[in-house]
Write an enzyme that holds these catalytic residues in place. Structure first.
Site, PDB file in Angstrom:
ATOM      1  N   CYS A  82       0.725  -1.303   0.126  1.00  0.00           N
ATOM      2  CA  CYS A  82      -0.054   0.052   0.035  1.00  0.00           C
ATOM      3  C   CYS A  82       0.697   1.395   0.050  1.00  0.00           C
ATOM      4  O   CYS A  82       1.463   1.482  -1.109  1.00  0.00           O
ATOM      5  CB  CYS A  82      -0.842  -0.074   1.266  1.00  0.00           C
ATOM      6  SG  CYS A  82      -2.128   1.224   0.793  1.00  0.00           S
ATOM      7  N   HIS A 185      -3.013  -5.528   1.537  1.00  0.00           N
ATOM      8  CA  HIS A 185      -2.495  -5.546   2.748  1.00  0.00           C
ATOM      9  C   HIS A 185      -2.327  -7.107   3.011  1.00  0.00           C
ATOM     10  O   HIS A 185      -3.230  -7.412   3.986  1.00  0.00           O
ATOM     11  CB  HIS A 185      -2.956  -4.763   3.684  1.00  0.00           C
ATOM     12  CG  HIS A 185      -3.199  -3.153   3.530  1.00  0.00           C
ATOM     13  ND1 HIS A 185      -2.408  -2.600   4.359  1.00  0.00           N
ATOM     14  CD2 HIS A 185      -4.065  -2.473   2.923  1.00  0.00           C
ATOM     15  CE1 HIS A 185      -2.195  -1.299   4.248  1.00  0.00           C
ATOM     16  NE2 HIS A 185      -3.396  -1.059   3.059  1.00  0.00           N
ATOM     17  N   GLU A 187      -0.501  -8.307   5.239  1.00  0.00           N
ATOM     18  CA  GLU A 187      -0.234  -8.201   6.918  1.00  0.00           C
ATOM     19  C   GLU A 187      -1.264  -8.378   7.552  1.00  0.00           C
ATOM     20  O   GLU A 187      -1.326  -8.588   8.740  1.00  0.00           O
ATOM     21  CB  GLU A 187       0.876  -7.252   7.120  1.00  0.00           C
ATOM     22  CG  GLU A 187       0.103  -5.863   7.243  1.00  0.00           C
ATOM     23  CD  GLU A 187       0.026  -5.044   5.654  1.00  0.00           C
ATOM     24  OE1 GLU A 187      -0.216  -3.972   5.808  1.00  0.00           O
ATOM     25  OE2 GLU A 187       0.323  -5.844   4.849  1.00  0.00           O
TER      26      GLU A 187
END
Length: 205
Positions: A82, A185, A187
């Protein structure tokens, strides 16, 4: 390369803890990076999601901008998600005039491309190099890649279906040499496969 490479996460702002947790699942030593001497000790670097203009200013404040540019130019493997993708781009559309770029990937990125109307867009996304089926991709006020130049491999595009709206077919994951970038994302989902792809890049460097 040691059995457990050391991978840093730029820890100035953004999803630092989430990246550290994901990397820890990939049999590497994961460390936050806030100072040039910490950057000098890593075998790879992750630039997290967050706010790209804030991260750009903090890179200058913490005297990390030029050391990071130099290490990237010298071949340091990097992964940006991002905001990290925005920082790694050569050119940014809709960025601030004073925003600093690391220019590690030959691409043009549009900042906040998904717009306020689609603050959180999610889809199942096939990603080249990631085995085991599509990745559940979460886009939060994310960028997309307007265009890529020579040497850049496109790893994923938003599915070209009506539900994708204006994002249909847009490039959202790329790789150039040892630098990887995604608009989404990984994560945040508990799926470490994209991080494992980056760790493989670090081990091969």
């Amino acid at each position: 390369m040691p059995a457990q490479p050391v991978i840093g996460v730029l820890a100035l702002q953004g999803d630092v803890r989430e990246h550290l947790v994901s990397l820890a699942e990939c049999d590497v030593i994961a460390r936050p990076v806030r100072r040039p001497e910490e950057l000098a000790e890593v075998d790879g670097i992750v630039l997290p999601g967050g706010e790209s203009t804030t991260m750009s200013r903090l890179l200058e404040t913490f005297e990390l901008l030029e050391p990071l540019r130099k290490r990237l130019a010298d071949g340091l493997p990097a992964y940006g998600s991002c905001a990290g993708m925005i920082l790694l781009a050569g050119t940014v559309v809709d960025g601030r005039p004073d925003q600093q770029q690391l220019a590690a990937v030959n691409m043009v990125v549009r900042r906040n491309a998904f717009g306020r109307q689609v603050d959180s867009f999610e889809c199942e996304l096939p990603v080249t190099g990631v085995d085991g089926g599509p990745v559940h991709a979460v886009f939060i006020r994310a960028p997309w890649v307007e265009s890529v130049g020579e040497g850049v491999e496109v790893l994923a595009r938003v599915p070209d279906i009506p539900a994708s709206g204006a994002a249909a077919g847009r490039i959202v994951a790329v790789r150039q040499g040892s630098v990887l970038a995604t608009a989404f994302h990984p994560e945040l989902t508990g799926d470490e496969r994209v991080h494992r792809l980056f760790v493989e890049t670090v081990r091969a460097a």
